[in-house]
Design an enzyme around this catalytic site. Structure first.
Site, short mmCIF file in Angstrom:
data_model
loop_
_atom_site.label_atom_id
_atom_site.label_comp_id
_atom_site.label_asym_id
_atom_site.label_seq_id
_atom_site.Cartn_x
_atom_site.Cartn_y
_atom_site.Cartn_z
CB THR A 36 -0.86 0.04 1.28
OG1 THR A 36 0.01 0.25 2.41
CG2 THR A 36 -1.65 -1.25 1.47
CG ASP A 59 -5.30 -8.30 0.76
OD1 ASP A 59 -5.28 -8.54 1.99
OD2 ASP A 59 -6.08 -7.50 0.23
CB ALA A 83 -2.23 -3.15 10.38
CD GLU A 84 -4.55 0.77 5.12
OE1 GLU A 84 -4.10 1.90 5.42
OE2 GLU A 84 -4.35 0.23 4.02
CB THR A 134 -1.73 -0.48 18.81
OG1 THR A 134 -1.70 0.80 19.43
CG2 THR A 134 -3.18 -0.76 18.45
CG ASP A 135 -0.17 2.09 23.36
OD1 ASP A 135 -0.57 2.36 22.22
OD2 ASP A 135 0.61 2.83 24.00
CD GLU A 136 -3.04 4.47 18.81
OE1 GLU A 136 -4.10 4.88 18.34
OE2 GLU A 136 -1.92 4.75 18.34
CE1 TYR A 160 -3.78 0.95 13.71
CE2 TYR A 160 -3.63 2.28 15.70
CZ TYR A 160 -3.13 1.28 14.88
OH TYR A 160 -1.99 0.61 15.25
CE LYS A 164 -3.17 -3.61 15.09
NZ LYS A 164 -2.39 -4.43 14.11
CG ASN A 189 2.66 6.39 19.91
OD1 ASN A 189 1.85 5.97 20.73
ND2 ASN A 189 2.33 7.21 18.94
N PRO A 215 2.83 21.06 12.53
CG PRO A 215 1.60 19.61 11.14
CD PRO A 215 2.98 20.11 11.40
CB VAL A 216 1.64 21.04 17.80
CG1 VAL A 216 1.27 20.44 19.15
CG2 VAL A 216 3.15 20.93 17.54
NE ARG A 292 -5.08 11.86 15.41
CZ ARG A 292 -3.99 11.12 15.68
NH1 ARG A 292 -3.90 10.45 16.82
NH2 ARG A 292 -3.01 11.04 14.81
P1 NAD Z 1 3.03 0.64 8.42
O1 NAD Z 1 1.78 1.35 8.03
O2 NAD Z 1 4.34 1.35 8.30
O3 NAD Z 1 3.18 -0.72 7.58
C1 NAD Z 1 2.09 -1.56 7.33
C2 NAD Z 1 2.51 -2.51 6.22
O4 NAD Z 1 1.42 -3.42 5.98
C3 NAD Z 1 2.79 -1.81 4.88
O5 NAD Z 1 4.00 -2.31 4.34
C4 NAD Z 1 1.60 -2.17 4.01
O6 NAD Z 1 1.93 -2.24 2.62
C5 NAD Z 1 1.22 -3.53 4.58
N1 NAD Z 1 -0.19 -3.88 4.35
C6 NAD Z 1 -1.28 -3.09 4.54
N2 NAD Z 1 -2.40 -3.77 4.22
C7 NAD Z 1 -2.01 -5.02 3.85
C8 NAD Z 1 -2.71 -6.19 3.45
N3 NAD Z 1 -4.04 -6.20 3.33
N4 NAD Z 1 -1.99 -7.30 3.16
C9 NAD Z 1 -0.64 -7.30 3.25
N5 NAD Z 1 0.08 -6.22 3.63
C10 NAD Z 1 -0.61 -5.10 3.92
O7 NAD Z 1 2.78 0.15 9.91
P2 NAD Z 1 3.80 -0.03 11.12
O8 NAD Z 1 3.93 1.25 11.84
O9 NAD Z 1 5.00 -0.76 10.64
O10 NAD Z 1 2.95 -1.00 12.06
C11 NAD Z 1 3.05 -2.42 11.95
C12 NAD Z 1 2.08 -3.04 12.92
O11 NAD Z 1 2.39 -2.60 14.25
C13 NAD Z 1 0.62 -2.64 12.68
O12 NAD Z 1 -0.18 -3.77 12.88
C14 NAD Z 1 0.34 -1.58 13.73
O13 NAD Z 1 -1.02 -1.59 14.11
C15 NAD Z 1 1.24 -2.04 14.86
N6 NAD Z 1 1.73 -0.98 15.76
C16 NAD Z 1 2.39 0.12 15.25
C17 NAD Z 1 2.86 1.10 16.13
C18 NAD Z 1 3.62 2.30 15.64
O14 NAD Z 1 3.95 3.19 16.44
N7 NAD Z 1 3.97 2.39 14.36
C19 NAD Z 1 2.65 0.97 17.51
C20 NAD Z 1 1.97 -0.16 17.98
C21 NAD Z 1 1.52 -1.13 17.09
P1 TYD Z 2 0.73 9.58 15.51
O1 TYD Z 2 2.17 9.51 15.13
O2 TYD Z 2 -0.29 9.74 14.44
O3 TYD Z 2 0.44 8.29 16.42
P2 TYD Z 2 -0.89 7.90 17.29
O4 TYD Z 2 -1.97 8.86 16.99
O5 TYD Z 2 -1.18 6.52 16.79
O6 TYD Z 2 -0.43 7.94 18.71
O7 TYD Z 2 0.54 10.78 16.53
C1 TYD Z 2 1.25 10.84 17.74
C2 TYD Z 2 0.73 12.04 18.51
O8 TYD Z 2 1.09 13.22 17.79
C3 TYD Z 2 -0.78 12.06 18.65
O9 TYD Z 2 -1.13 12.57 19.93
C4 TYD Z 2 -1.23 13.03 17.57
C5 TYD Z 2 -0.06 14.00 17.47
N1 TYD Z 2 0.16 14.59 16.14
C6 TYD Z 2 0.26 15.99 15.99
O10 TYD Z 2 0.16 16.74 16.99
N2 TYD Z 2 0.46 16.48 14.74
C7 TYD Z 2 0.56 15.70 13.64
O11 TYD Z 2 0.72 16.23 12.51
C8 TYD Z 2 0.47 14.28 13.80
C9 TYD Z 2 0.57 13.36 12.61
C10 TYD Z 2 0.28 13.77 15.07
#
Ligand code: NAD
Ligand code: TYD
Length: 355
Positions: A36, A59, A83-84, A134-136, A160, A164, A189, A215-216, A292
Protein backbone atom coordinates in the site's frame (compact mmCIF):
# COMPACT_ATOMS: atom_id res chain seq x y z
CA UNK A 1 15.85 -20.41 17.00
CA UNK A 2 16.07 -20.80 13.25
CA UNK A 3 13.57 -21.56 10.55
CA UNK A 4 11.29 -19.88 8.08
CA UNK A 5 8.96 -17.12 9.26
CA UNK A 6 6.01 -15.82 7.27
CA UNK A 7 6.07 -12.09 7.99
CA UNK A 8 3.13 -10.00 6.82
CA UNK A 9 3.49 -6.25 6.32
CA UNK A 10 7.28 -6.64 6.23
CA UNK A 11 7.78 -3.72 3.83
CA UNK A 12 6.32 -1.24 6.33
CA UNK A 13 8.05 0.57 9.16
CA UNK A 14 8.23 -1.96 12.00
CA UNK A 15 7.93 -5.01 9.75
CA UNK A 16 10.98 -4.06 7.67
CA UNK A 17 13.07 -3.39 10.77
CA UNK A 18 12.00 -6.80 12.09
CA UNK A 19 12.83 -8.54 8.80
CA UNK A 20 16.31 -6.97 8.69
CA UNK A 21 16.92 -8.11 12.24
CA UNK A 22 15.71 -11.65 11.57
CA UNK A 23 17.91 -11.96 8.49
CA UNK A 24 20.91 -11.00 10.60
CA UNK A 25 19.88 -13.91 12.87
CA UNK A 26 19.78 -16.21 9.80
CA UNK A 27 16.06 -16.94 9.84
CA UNK A 28 14.58 -17.28 6.35
CA UNK A 29 11.82 -14.75 5.72
CA UNK A 30 8.83 -15.02 3.44
CA UNK A 31 7.54 -11.45 3.35
CA UNK A 32 3.91 -10.97 2.28
CA UNK A 33 3.05 -7.32 1.78
CA UNK A 34 0.42 -5.62 -0.34
CA UNK A 35 2.64 -2.56 -0.87
CA UNK A 36 0.00 0.00 0.00
CA UNK A 37 1.14 3.63 0.19
CA UNK A 38 2.90 2.66 3.48
CA UNK A 39 4.86 -0.29 2.09
CA UNK A 40 8.21 0.46 0.49
CA UNK A 41 10.68 -1.99 -1.03
CA UNK A 42 13.47 0.53 -0.44
CA UNK A 43 13.09 -0.41 3.24
CA UNK A 44 14.46 -3.81 2.28
CA UNK A 45 17.11 -2.85 -0.26
CA UNK A 46 19.89 -4.21 1.98
CA UNK A 47 18.39 -7.64 1.24
CA UNK A 48 18.53 -7.35 -2.56
CA UNK A 49 19.95 -10.62 -3.87
CA UNK A 50 19.44 -12.43 -0.55
CA UNK A 51 17.96 -15.85 -1.44
CA UNK A 52 16.60 -16.25 2.10
CA UNK A 53 14.38 -13.21 1.84
CA UNK A 54 11.43 -14.08 -0.38
CA UNK A 55 9.23 -11.06 -1.10
CA UNK A 56 5.66 -11.65 -2.27
CA UNK A 57 3.35 -8.78 -3.11
CA UNK A 58 -0.15 -9.71 -1.96
CA UNK A 59 -2.99 -9.34 0.51
CA UNK A 60 -3.30 -11.14 3.85
CA UNK A 61 -6.95 -11.54 2.89
CA UNK A 62 -6.07 -13.55 -0.24
CA UNK A 63 -6.62 -17.00 1.19
CA UNK A 64 -5.41 -18.97 -1.81
CA UNK A 65 -2.14 -17.05 -1.79
CA UNK A 66 -1.66 -17.40 1.98
CA UNK A 67 -2.45 -21.14 1.75
CA UNK A 68 0.12 -21.60 -0.99
CA UNK A 69 2.82 -19.69 0.91
CA UNK A 70 2.21 -21.75 4.04
CA UNK A 71 2.33 -25.02 2.09
CA UNK A 72 5.34 -24.10 -0.04
CA UNK A 73 7.52 -22.64 2.72
CA UNK A 74 6.35 -24.53 5.84
CA UNK A 75 7.02 -21.68 8.29
CA UNK A 76 7.61 -22.18 12.01
CA UNK A 77 5.75 -18.93 12.71
CA UNK A 78 3.52 -16.26 11.24
CA UNK A 79 4.25 -12.72 12.44
CA UNK A 80 1.43 -10.38 11.48
CA UNK A 81 2.39 -6.73 11.06
CA UNK A 82 0.12 -6.07 8.06
CA UNK A 83 -2.36 -3.35 8.87
CA UNK A 84 -3.67 0.05 8.05
CA UNK A 85 -1.92 1.93 10.82
CA UNK A 86 -2.60 5.68 10.79
CA UNK A 87 -5.30 7.10 13.09
CA UNK A 88 -5.91 10.24 11.00
CA UNK A 89 -6.50 8.17 7.86
CA UNK A 90 -8.91 5.95 9.80
CA UNK A 91 -10.92 9.08 10.65
CA UNK A 92 -11.00 10.22 7.03
CA UNK A 93 -11.69 6.82 5.53
CA UNK A 94 -12.17 3.81 7.85
CA UNK A 95 -13.17 1.12 5.37
CA UNK A 96 -9.73 -0.21 4.50
CA UNK A 97 -9.02 -0.48 8.25
CA UNK A 98 -11.98 -2.81 8.72
CA UNK A 99 -11.04 -4.74 5.60
CA UNK A 100 -7.36 -5.33 6.34
CA UNK A 101 -7.18 -5.20 10.12
CA UNK A 102 -10.28 -7.26 10.89
CA UNK A 103 -11.31 -9.20 7.77
CA UNK A 104 -7.73 -9.69 6.56
CA UNK A 105 -6.59 -10.96 9.97
CA UNK A 106 -9.57 -13.32 10.03
CA UNK A 107 -8.56 -14.84 6.67
CA UNK A 108 -4.95 -15.13 7.80
CA UNK A 109 -6.06 -16.88 10.99
CA UNK A 110 -8.26 -19.31 9.07
CA UNK A 111 -5.40 -20.34 6.80
CA UNK A 112 -2.90 -20.51 9.67
CA UNK A 113 -5.30 -22.75 11.57
CA UNK A 114 -5.78 -25.12 8.64
CA UNK A 115 -2.01 -25.29 8.11
CA UNK A 116 -1.28 -25.81 11.82
CA UNK A 117 -3.79 -28.67 12.02
CA UNK A 118 -1.91 -30.48 9.27
CA UNK A 119 1.49 -30.16 10.98
CA UNK A 120 2.99 -33.19 12.74
CA UNK A 121 2.63 -32.90 16.53
CA UNK A 122 6.17 -31.80 17.30
CA UNK A 123 6.14 -29.01 14.69
CA UNK A 124 2.60 -28.04 15.68
CA UNK A 125 3.73 -27.57 19.28
CA UNK A 126 6.47 -25.17 18.20
CA UNK A 127 4.34 -23.19 15.72
CA UNK A 128 3.40 -19.62 16.74
CA UNK A 129 1.04 -17.01 15.32
CA UNK A 130 2.34 -13.69 16.64
CA UNK A 131 -0.05 -10.78 16.21
CA UNK A 132 1.46 -7.31 16.53
CA UNK A 133 -1.01 -4.86 18.03
CA UNK A 134 -1.16 -1.53 19.79
CA UNK A 135 -1.67 -0.01 23.23
CA UNK A 136 -4.38 2.15 21.64
CA UNK A 137 -6.89 -0.70 22.08
CA UNK A 138 -6.98 0.16 25.82
CA UNK A 139 -8.32 3.67 25.20
CA UNK A 140 -7.21 6.87 26.89
CA UNK A 141 -5.74 7.45 30.38
CA UNK A 142 -6.28 10.36 32.75
CA UNK A 143 -3.20 12.11 34.16
CA UNK A 144 -3.11 10.07 37.38
CA UNK A 145 -4.29 6.70 36.02
CA UNK A 146 -1.93 3.72 36.27
CA UNK A 147 -0.35 2.55 33.01
CA UNK A 148 -2.12 -0.06 30.84
CA UNK A 149 -1.55 -3.66 31.96
CA UNK A 150 -2.50 -6.77 30.00
CA UNK A 151 -5.69 -6.86 32.11
CA UNK A 152 -6.85 -3.33 31.31
CA UNK A 153 -10.25 -3.57 29.57
CA UNK A 154 -10.36 -2.73 25.86
CA UNK A 155 -11.89 0.71 25.18
CA UNK A 156 -10.76 1.70 21.68
CA UNK A 157 -11.72 5.22 20.60
CA UNK A 158 -10.70 5.60 16.94
CA UNK A 159 -11.68 3.51 13.91
CA UNK A 160 -8.00 2.43 13.81
CA UNK A 161 -7.87 1.24 17.42
CA UNK A 162 -11.33 -0.33 17.14
CA UNK A 163 -10.19 -2.31 14.10
CA UNK A 164 -7.02 -3.44 15.91
CA UNK A 165 -9.12 -4.40 18.94
CA UNK A 166 -11.37 -6.46 16.65
CA UNK A 167 -8.35 -8.29 15.25
CA UNK A 168 -6.97 -8.93 18.75
CA UNK A 169 -10.28 -10.46 19.82
CA UNK A 170 -10.25 -12.81 16.83
CA UNK A 171 -6.64 -13.84 17.51
CA UNK A 172 -7.48 -14.53 21.14
CA UNK A 173 -10.57 -16.54 20.13
CA UNK A 174 -8.56 -18.75 17.77
CA UNK A 175 -6.38 -19.76 20.71
CA UNK A 176 -9.22 -20.37 23.14
CA UNK A 177 -11.59 -22.08 20.71
CA UNK A 178 -9.29 -23.92 18.34
CA UNK A 179 -6.00 -24.11 20.24
CA UNK A 180 -4.01 -22.23 17.56
CA UNK A 181 -0.86 -21.14 19.45
CA UNK A 182 -1.33 -17.39 19.13
CA UNK A 183 0.39 -14.61 21.06
CA UNK A 184 -0.62 -10.93 21.01
CA UNK A 185 1.68 -7.99 21.68
CA UNK A 186 0.32 -4.51 22.47
CA UNK A 187 2.96 -1.93 21.90
CA UNK A 188 3.29 1.82 22.42
CA UNK A 189 4.27 4.46 19.83
CA UNK A 190 7.38 3.47 17.89
CA UNK A 191 9.90 5.81 16.31
CA UNK A 192 13.03 5.12 14.29
CA UNK A 193 14.32 4.67 10.74
CA UNK A 194 11.92 3.83 7.89
CA UNK A 195 8.74 5.27 9.42
CA UNK A 196 6.37 6.75 6.85
CA UNK A 197 6.27 10.55 7.32
CA UNK A 198 2.58 10.78 8.14
CA UNK A 199 3.38 9.89 11.79
CA UNK A 200 4.50 12.49 14.31
CA UNK A 201 8.29 12.03 14.46
CA UNK A 202 9.23 11.81 10.76
CA UNK A 203 6.57 14.31 9.73
CA UNK A 204 7.94 16.91 12.12
CA UNK A 205 11.59 16.35 11.34
CA UNK A 206 11.14 16.36 7.56
CA UNK A 207 8.86 19.42 7.66
CA UNK A 208 11.41 21.22 9.84
CA UNK A 209 14.25 20.45 7.41
CA UNK A 210 12.17 22.05 4.65
CA UNK A 211 11.10 25.08 6.68
CA UNK A 212 7.44 23.98 6.67
CA UNK A 213 5.05 24.51 9.61
CA UNK A 214 5.14 21.88 12.38
CA UNK A 215 1.43 21.17 12.97
CA UNK A 216 0.87 20.33 16.66
CA UNK A 217 -2.70 19.18 17.32
CA UNK A 218 -4.73 20.88 20.06
CA UNK A 219 -2.69 22.05 23.06
CA UNK A 220 0.22 19.68 22.33
CA UNK A 221 -0.11 18.08 25.75
CA UNK A 222 -1.33 14.66 24.66
CA UNK A 223 1.04 12.04 25.99
CA UNK A 224 2.43 8.96 24.27
CA UNK A 225 4.93 6.35 25.53
CA UNK A 226 7.80 6.32 23.02
CA UNK A 227 9.70 3.18 22.05
CA UNK A 228 12.66 2.89 19.67
CA UNK A 229 11.81 0.44 16.89
CA UNK A 230 14.86 -1.81 17.46
CA UNK A 231 13.84 -2.31 21.07
CA UNK A 232 10.38 -3.30 19.86
CA UNK A 233 11.82 -5.78 17.35
CA UNK A 234 14.00 -7.34 20.03
CA UNK A 235 10.94 -7.76 22.26
CA UNK A 236 9.00 -9.38 19.41
CA UNK A 237 11.83 -11.85 18.76
CA UNK A 238 11.83 -12.84 22.43
CA UNK A 239 8.05 -13.18 22.54
CA UNK A 240 8.12 -15.37 19.46
CA UNK A 241 10.87 -17.59 20.87
CA UNK A 242 9.87 -17.82 24.52
CA UNK A 243 6.40 -16.32 25.02
CA UNK A 244 3.48 -18.45 26.13
CA UNK A 245 0.71 -19.28 23.64
CA UNK A 246 -2.59 -17.65 24.54
CA UNK A 247 -0.76 -14.82 26.29
CA UNK A 248 -0.65 -11.08 25.72
CA UNK A 249 2.51 -9.04 26.29
CA UNK A 250 2.55 -5.26 26.62
CA UNK A 251 5.63 -3.57 25.16
CA UNK A 252 6.53 0.05 25.88
CA UNK A 253 9.44 2.40 26.27
CA UNK A 254 8.76 3.63 29.85
CA UNK A 255 9.10 7.02 28.18
CA UNK A 256 6.02 9.18 28.52
CA UNK A 257 6.32 12.51 26.72
CA UNK A 258 3.87 15.23 25.69
CA UNK A 259 3.76 15.83 21.93
CA UNK A 260 5.09 19.37 22.26
CA UNK A 261 8.12 18.02 24.13
CA UNK A 262 8.80 15.60 21.26
CA UNK A 263 8.56 18.36 18.69
CA UNK A 264 10.75 20.73 20.71
CA UNK A 265 13.38 18.02 21.20
CA UNK A 266 13.41 17.27 17.46
CA UNK A 267 13.85 20.98 16.76
CA UNK A 268 16.71 21.33 19.27
CA UNK A 269 18.48 18.28 17.80
CA UNK A 270 18.04 19.65 14.27
CA UNK A 271 19.52 22.98 15.35
CA UNK A 272 22.69 21.02 16.26
CA UNK A 273 22.62 18.35 13.55
CA UNK A 274 21.38 20.36 10.56
CA UNK A 275 22.24 24.03 11.06
CA UNK A 276 22.72 24.27 7.28
CA UNK A 277 18.97 23.72 6.69
CA UNK A 278 18.64 27.49 6.90
CA UNK A 279 15.63 27.23 9.24
CA UNK A 280 17.26 27.24 12.70
CA UNK A 281 15.93 27.81 15.26
CA UNK A 282 13.58 25.11 13.95
CA UNK A 283 11.28 25.60 16.96
CA UNK A 284 10.02 28.82 15.36
CA UNK A 285 8.16 26.62 12.84
CA UNK A 286 5.86 25.12 15.53
CA UNK A 287 2.22 25.88 14.73
CA UNK A 288 -0.77 24.81 16.82
CA UNK A 289 -3.60 23.47 14.66
CA UNK A 290 -7.15 22.17 15.17
CA UNK A 291 -7.22 19.05 17.31
CA UNK A 292 -7.80 15.53 16.00
CA UNK A 293 -11.42 14.38 16.61
CA UNK A 294 -11.60 11.97 19.56
CA UNK A 295 -7.90 12.54 20.28
CA UNK A 296 -6.78 10.16 23.06
CA UNK A 297 -5.15 12.15 25.85
CA UNK A 298 -2.61 9.78 27.30
CA UNK A 299 -1.13 6.32 26.71
CA UNK A 300 1.31 4.62 29.08
CA UNK A 301 2.34 0.98 29.09
CA UNK A 302 3.15 -1.20 32.07
CA UNK A 303 5.75 -3.68 30.77
CA UNK A 304 6.28 -5.61 33.97
CA UNK A 305 5.09 -8.93 32.51
CA UNK A 306 7.59 -9.00 29.63
CA UNK A 307 10.32 -7.75 31.97
CA UNK A 308 9.58 -10.42 34.56
CA UNK A 309 8.89 -13.37 32.26
CA UNK A 310 11.25 -12.72 29.36
CA UNK A 311 13.84 -10.37 30.83
CA UNK A 312 13.21 -7.67 28.21
CA UNK A 313 13.52 -3.96 28.81
CA UNK A 314 13.91 -1.08 26.33
CA UNK A 315 17.60 -0.15 26.01
CA UNK A 316 17.65 2.96 23.86
CA UNK A 317 17.39 6.31 25.60
CA UNK A 318 14.96 8.78 24.09
CA UNK A 319 17.63 11.35 23.17
CA UNK A 320 19.97 8.80 21.56
CA UNK A 321 17.11 7.07 19.73
CA UNK A 322 15.81 10.35 18.38
CA UNK A 323 19.35 11.39 17.37
CA UNK A 324 19.80 8.11 15.43
CA UNK A 325 16.40 8.58 13.80
CA UNK A 326 17.17 12.11 12.65
CA UNK A 327 20.57 11.02 11.35
CA UNK A 328 18.91 8.23 9.31
CA UNK A 329 16.45 10.63 7.64
CA UNK A 330 19.20 13.14 6.87
CA UNK A 331 21.40 10.40 5.36
CA UNK A 332 18.63 8.71 3.35
CA UNK A 333 17.41 11.42 1.02
CA UNK A 334 16.65 8.89 -1.75
CA UNK A 335 14.22 7.11 0.58
CA UNK A 336 12.67 10.40 1.66
CA UNK A 337 12.15 11.54 -1.93
CA UNK A 338 10.69 8.17 -2.92
CA UNK A 339 7.96 8.29 -0.27
CA UNK A 340 7.00 11.85 -1.05
CA UNK A 341 5.10 10.71 -4.10
CA UNK A 342 1.95 12.28 -5.48
CA UNK A 343 -0.27 10.37 -3.05
CA UNK A 344 1.76 11.61 -0.07
CA UNK A 345 1.46 15.20 -1.23
CA UNK A 346 -2.31 14.74 -1.73
CA UNK A 347 -2.63 13.40 1.83
CA UNK A 348 -0.69 16.33 3.31
CA UNK A 349 -2.90 18.82 1.46
CA UNK A 350 -6.13 17.06 2.51
CA UNK A 351 -5.03 16.65 6.12
CA UNK A 352 -3.40 19.98 6.88
CA UNK A 353 -4.66 22.72 4.55
CA UNK A 354 -6.86 25.18 6.45
CA UNK A 355 -6.64 23.15 9.66
P1 NAD B 1 3.03 0.64 8.42
O1 NAD B 1 1.78 1.35 8.03
O2 NAD B 1 4.34 1.35 8.30
O3 NAD B 1 3.18 -0.72 7.58
C1 NAD B 1 2.09 -1.56 7.33
C2 NAD B 1 2.51 -2.51 6.22
O4 NAD B 1 1.42 -3.42 5.98
C3 NAD B 1 2.79 -1.81 4.88
O5 NAD B 1 4.00 -2.31 4.34
C4 NAD B 1 1.60 -2.17 4.01
O6 NAD B 1 1.93 -2.24 2.62
C5 NAD B 1 1.22 -3.53 4.58
N1 NAD B 1 -0.19 -3.88 4.35
C6 NAD B 1 -1.28 -3.09 4.54
N2 NAD B 1 -2.40 -3.77 4.22
C7 NAD B 1 -2.01 -5.02 3.85
C8 NAD B 1 -2.71 -6.19 3.45
N3 NAD B 1 -4.04 -6.20 3.33
N4 NAD B 1 -1.99 -7.30 3.16
C9 NAD B 1 -0.64 -7.30 3.25
N5 NAD B 1 0.08 -6.22 3.63
C10 NAD B 1 -0.61 -5.10 3.92
O7 NAD B 1 2.78 0.15 9.91
P2 NAD B 1 3.80 -0.03 11.12
O8 NAD B 1 3.93 1.25 11.84
O9 NAD B 1 5.00 -0.76 10.64
O10 NAD B 1 2.95 -1.00 12.06
C11 NAD B 1 3.05 -2.42 11.95
C12 NAD B 1 2.08 -3.04 12.92
O11 NAD B 1 2.39 -2.60 14.25
C13 NAD B 1 0.62 -2.64 12.68
O12 NAD B 1 -0.18 -3.77 12.88
C14 NAD B 1 0.34 -1.58 13.73
O13 NAD B 1 -1.02 -1.59 14.11
C15 NAD B 1 1.24 -2.04 14.86
N6 NAD B 1 1.73 -0.98 15.76
C16 NAD B 1 2.39 0.12 15.25
C17 NAD B 1 2.86 1.10 16.13
C18 NAD B 1 3.62 2.30 15.64
O14 NAD B 1 3.95 3.19 16.44
N7 NAD B 1 3.97 2.39 14.36
C19 NAD B 1 2.65 0.97 17.51
C20 NAD B 1 1.97 -0.16 17.98
C21 NAD B 1 1.52 -1.13 17.09
P1 TYD C 1 0.73 9.58 15.51
O1 TYD C 1 2.17 9.51 15.13
O2 TYD C 1 -0.29 9.74 14.44
O3 TYD C 1 0.44 8.29 16.42
P2 TYD C 1 -0.89 7.90 17.29
O4 TYD C 1 -1.97 8.86 16.99
O5 TYD C 1 -1.18 6.52 16.79
O6 TYD C 1 -0.43 7.94 18.71
O7 TYD C 1 0.54 10.78 16.53
C1 TYD C 1 1.25 10.84 17.74
C2 TYD C 1 0.73 12.04 18.51
O8 TYD C 1 1.09 13.22 17.79
C3 TYD C 1 -0.78 12.06 18.65
O9 TYD C 1 -1.13 12.57 19.93
C4 TYD C 1 -1.23 13.03 17.57
C5 TYD C 1 -0.06 14.00 17.47
N1 TYD C 1 0.16 14.59 16.14
C6 TYD C 1 0.26 15.99 15.99
O10 TYD C 1 0.16 16.74 16.99
N2 TYD C 1 0.46 16.48 14.74
C7 TYD C 1 0.56 15.70 13.64
O11 TYD C 1 0.72 16.23 12.51
C8 TYD C 1 0.47 14.28 13.80
C9 TYD C 1 0.57 13.36 12.61
C10 TYD C 1 0.28 13.77 15.07
Amino acid sequence: MSGTILVTGGAGFIGSNFVLRQRSCKNRIVNLDLLTYAGNLLNLQELNGDPDHVFVQGDIGDRALVRKLLEDYQPVAVVNFAAESHVDRSIESPESFIQTNIVGTFHLLEEALAYWKRLPAERGDRFRFLHVSTDEVYGSLGPADPAFTENTPYRPNSPYSASKAGSDHLVRAYYHTFGLPTIITNCSNNYGPRQFPEKLTPLMLLNALEGKPLPVYGDGLNIRDWLYVDDHCEALSLVWERGNPGETYNIGGCCEKANIEIVETICALLDEMAPESGYAPHGSLITYVKDRPGHDRRYAVDCSRIERELGWRAKESFESGLGKTIRWYIDNREWVESVKSGSYRDWMVRQYTGR
